[in-house]
Enzyme design. Structure first.
Site, PDB file in Angstrom:
ATOM      1  N   ASP A 154       0.671  -1.219  -0.168  1.00  0.00           N
ATOM      2  CA  ASP A 154      -0.018   0.030  -0.085  1.00  0.00           C
ATOM      3  C   ASP A 154       0.651   1.303  -0.024  1.00  0.00           C
ATOM      4  OD1 ASP A 154      -2.756   1.203   0.614  1.00  0.00           O
ATOM      5  OD2 ASP A 154      -1.720   2.027   2.357  1.00  0.00           O
TER       6      ASP A 154
ATOM      7  N   GLU B 252       1.501  -0.849  -5.071  1.00  0.00           N
ATOM      8  CA  GLU B 252       0.600   0.490  -5.075  1.00  0.00           C
ATOM      9  C   GLU B 252       1.349   1.778  -5.535  1.00  0.00           C
ATOM     10  OE1 GLU B 252      -3.225   3.069  -3.806  1.00  0.00           O
ATOM     11  OE2 GLU B 252      -1.438   2.645  -2.574  1.00  0.00           O
TER      12      GLU B 252
HETATM   13  C1  GLC Z   1      -4.124   3.451  -0.118  1.00  0.00           C
HETATM   14  C2  GLC Z   1      -5.493   2.497  -0.253  1.00  0.00           C
HETATM   15  C3  GLC Z   1      -6.275   3.328   0.281  1.00  0.00           C
HETATM   16  C4  GLC Z   1      -5.773   3.887   1.532  1.00  0.00           C
HETATM   17  C5  GLC Z   1      -4.713   4.583   1.618  1.00  0.00           C
HETATM   18  C6  GLC Z   1      -4.036   4.658   3.045  1.00  0.00           C
HETATM   19  O1  GLC Z   1      -4.171   4.259  -1.203  1.00  0.00           O
HETATM   20  O2  GLC Z   1      -5.474   2.018  -1.518  1.00  0.00           O
HETATM   21  O3  GLC Z   1      -7.628   2.767   0.422  1.00  0.00           O
HETATM   22  O4  GLC Z   1      -7.081   4.710   2.051  1.00  0.00           O
HETATM   23  O5  GLC Z   1      -3.624   3.962   0.957  1.00  0.00           O
HETATM   24  O6  GLC Z   1      -3.462   3.566   3.482  1.00  0.00           O
END
Ligand code: GLC
Length: 530
Positions: free
Chosen positions: A203, A265
């Site tokens: 993440d 991500e």
């Molecule tokens: C990422 C996740 C999102 C979350 C953020 C903070 O972007 O996909 O859902 O709110 O990180 O952890």
């Protein structure tokens, strides 16, 4: 990436919304186990052989699990560690790989580490987080913004210092310059790998590495910017030069096991060179880790724009890796709402015939749309334009009460009003449904060597209306032609063949010459062998 070599897709499950086995209105791990056969296991399953679970760890749920209070525990709302172990066993029995979310950038402020950091500023835990003194003239240490609004710094009255939170004030950023933090997080990765987890989705990767001098982000020269986060360039608060080093702490953990995969991500920053950023992510550990490709989300529905970006992307994917095309997720409006219903079917053909591995968000296969959630039922801490409740509503299993998602009086988010039409039960019996299209395409991906993740990909044509490409293996060639326009468009086939899939259910004559592609249709054409 051995175990992943022939995986024909990854299915993202948002546990809160998949299936509620306990009857409390919130989905859970046993609910996922009950529905595994839908994903793979029975003749009529989707036939997807990997799942990615959004967070299920102990959490006060301020950001619905992306605020972790204990990385090694399952939140009671979702079940127990024993349930999770059973999920792994049941998934593996069906040869479904299990990937879990991994949140290294921040913990919940309820995490014991943070609680101790606050309670005892002289403790070692203080250095797990990013505490700083006020700016010389008072106020936050610098101008960094929280993605979710306001300053990224929260004042701690007890110590007179500020702590950094890239997201909510209840999500305190960990300090990755601290080797102890790196070690702790590697241990968390080992904990789950040892339990049999096959992969991690990492993440919020970009924020792990920040400017060590904590200099201000450069103000952006845009006027009328309504989103405060976008009023600065994020040149100092993220994407720092140690990013690869920090990520390799996690990939090194993965390398100690067989067949583990890590997906980052990492959103490509449109203001920075595209190639360099993707290459940077692939270079961390080409055999074990890759970034998501989000072009299907952020690039407009346009033959030229999507065609050109995919062309560019495929050229930079290293040989030992592949693309992971994600066309929707829990943070962005659903595909069918974003591009339209017919267009979403064309996008399904695109996503499932591209090389690499498609990542499918639960309900995407049904053509589920965003639900308008009334303010009094809103859940997401992000309010206004960026609110994400609409894409997180319960999975639509059947035409029964509350779409067969729960037996509770009320699910945690409302069920879509059109669930009877767009449910697994109704679409299963309709050969023209979105679900049937996905099943056809997924089956084709499995059976056709030309659609294997690593089979040849070659672009044939990119125009204002059409994107056409071929996929080739020793066994033959498929030609995919996608009409992004709402008009008929002519396409000249160079070789004879026949149409085996049409996104809109049209039929085309066996042809060797010019054909007229129907509006928003996307066809898979089997090229005759000589
Ligand atoms: C990422 C996740 C999102 C979350 C953020 C903070 O972007 O996909 O859902 O709110 O990180 O952890």
């Amino acid at each position: 990436m051995r175990v992943w070599n022939n995986k024909n897709g990854i299915y993202q499950i948002y546990p809160r919304s998949f299936y509620d086995s306990s009857g409390n209105g919130v989905g859970d791990i046993r609910g996922i186990i009950e529905k595994l056969d839908y994903i793979k296991g029975e003749v009529d399953s989707l036939g997807i052989d990997a799942i990615w679970l959004s967070p299920f760890f102990l959490s006060p749920m301020r950001d619905f699990g992306y605020d972790v209070a204990d990385y090694r525990q399952v939140d009671p709302l979702f079940g127990t560690l024993a349930d999770f172990d059973e999920l792994i066993r049941e998934a593996h029995a069906r040869e479904i790989a299990v990937m879990i979310d991994f949140i290294p950038n921040h913990t919940s402020t309820e995490h014991p580490w943070f609680k101790q950091a606050l309670a005892d500023p002289s403790s070692d835990r203080r250095a797990y987080y990013v505490f700083r003194d006020a700016a010389p003239g008072g106020g936050p240490p610098n101008n960094w913004k929280s993605v979710f609004g306001g300053s990224a710094w929260e004042y701690d009255g007890e110590s007179g210092q500020y702590y950094l939170h890239t997201f909510l004030p209840e999500q305190a950023d960990l300090d990755w310059t601290n080797p102890v933090v790196q070690h702790e997080m590697a241990e968390v990765a080992h904990f789950w790998f040892r339990r049999g987890v096959d992969g991690l989705r990492i993440d919020a990767v970009r924020w792990l590495a920040k400017d060590p001098l904590f200099r201000d982000d450069t103000p952006r020269k845009t006027e009328n910017e309504t989103n405060e986060y976008e009023t600065v360039e994020h040149d100092r608060s993220r994407g720092g030069e140690n990013l690869e080093e920090y990520l390799s702490v996690l990939t090194s953990a993965a390398r100690q096991y067989d067949d583990r995969l890590i997906i980052f991500e990492y959103h490509i920053d449109p203001r920075m060179p595209y190639e360099a950023q993707a290459v940077r992510m692939y270079n961390v550990s080409p055999q074990y880790a890759a970034p998501f490709n989000f072009d299907g989300i952020f690039v407009p529905f346009s033959a030229r724009q999507l065609g050109e970006t995919i062309k560019r992307y495929q050229l930079l994917v290293p040989k030992e890796s592949r693309a992971f095309y994600c066309f929707s997720n829990h943070d962005e409006p659903r595909l069918a709402s974003r591009v339209g219903e017919r267009q979403a079917r064309a996008m399904a053909v695109l996503q499932l015939t591209l090389p690499g591995t498609p990542v499918i968000y639960y309900g995407q296969e049904l053509g589920m749309k965003n639900v308008v959630v009334p303010e009094e039922l809103a859940q997401d801490p992000v309010k206004g334009a960026g609110n994400r409740d609409g894409e997180r509503t319960p999975m639509q299993w059947s035409g029964e009460r509350l779409a067969g998602f729960t037996t509770a009086n009320q699910p945690w988010l409302p069920v879509a009003p059109d669930f009877e039409q767009y449910s697994v039960a109704s679409e299963e019996n309709d050969t023209h449904s979105s679900l049937s299209l996905y099943k056809t395409l997924l089956r084709l991906r499995k059976d056709e060597p030309a659609l294997a993740p690593d089979a040849l990909f070659s672009i044939d044509l990119i125009t204002d209306a059409l994107f056409a490409f071929t996929r080739t293996s020793d066994a033959g060639t498929l030609c995919i032609v996608i009409n992004f326009s709402d008009a008929h468009v002519h396409y000249e086939f160079k070789r004879a063949g026949s149409c085996i899939v049409s996104a809109q259910g049209n039929t085309y004559e066996e042809t060797s010459g010019e054909i007229s592609i129907e509006p928003f249709d996307a066809i898979v054409f089997r090229v005759q062998q000589f």
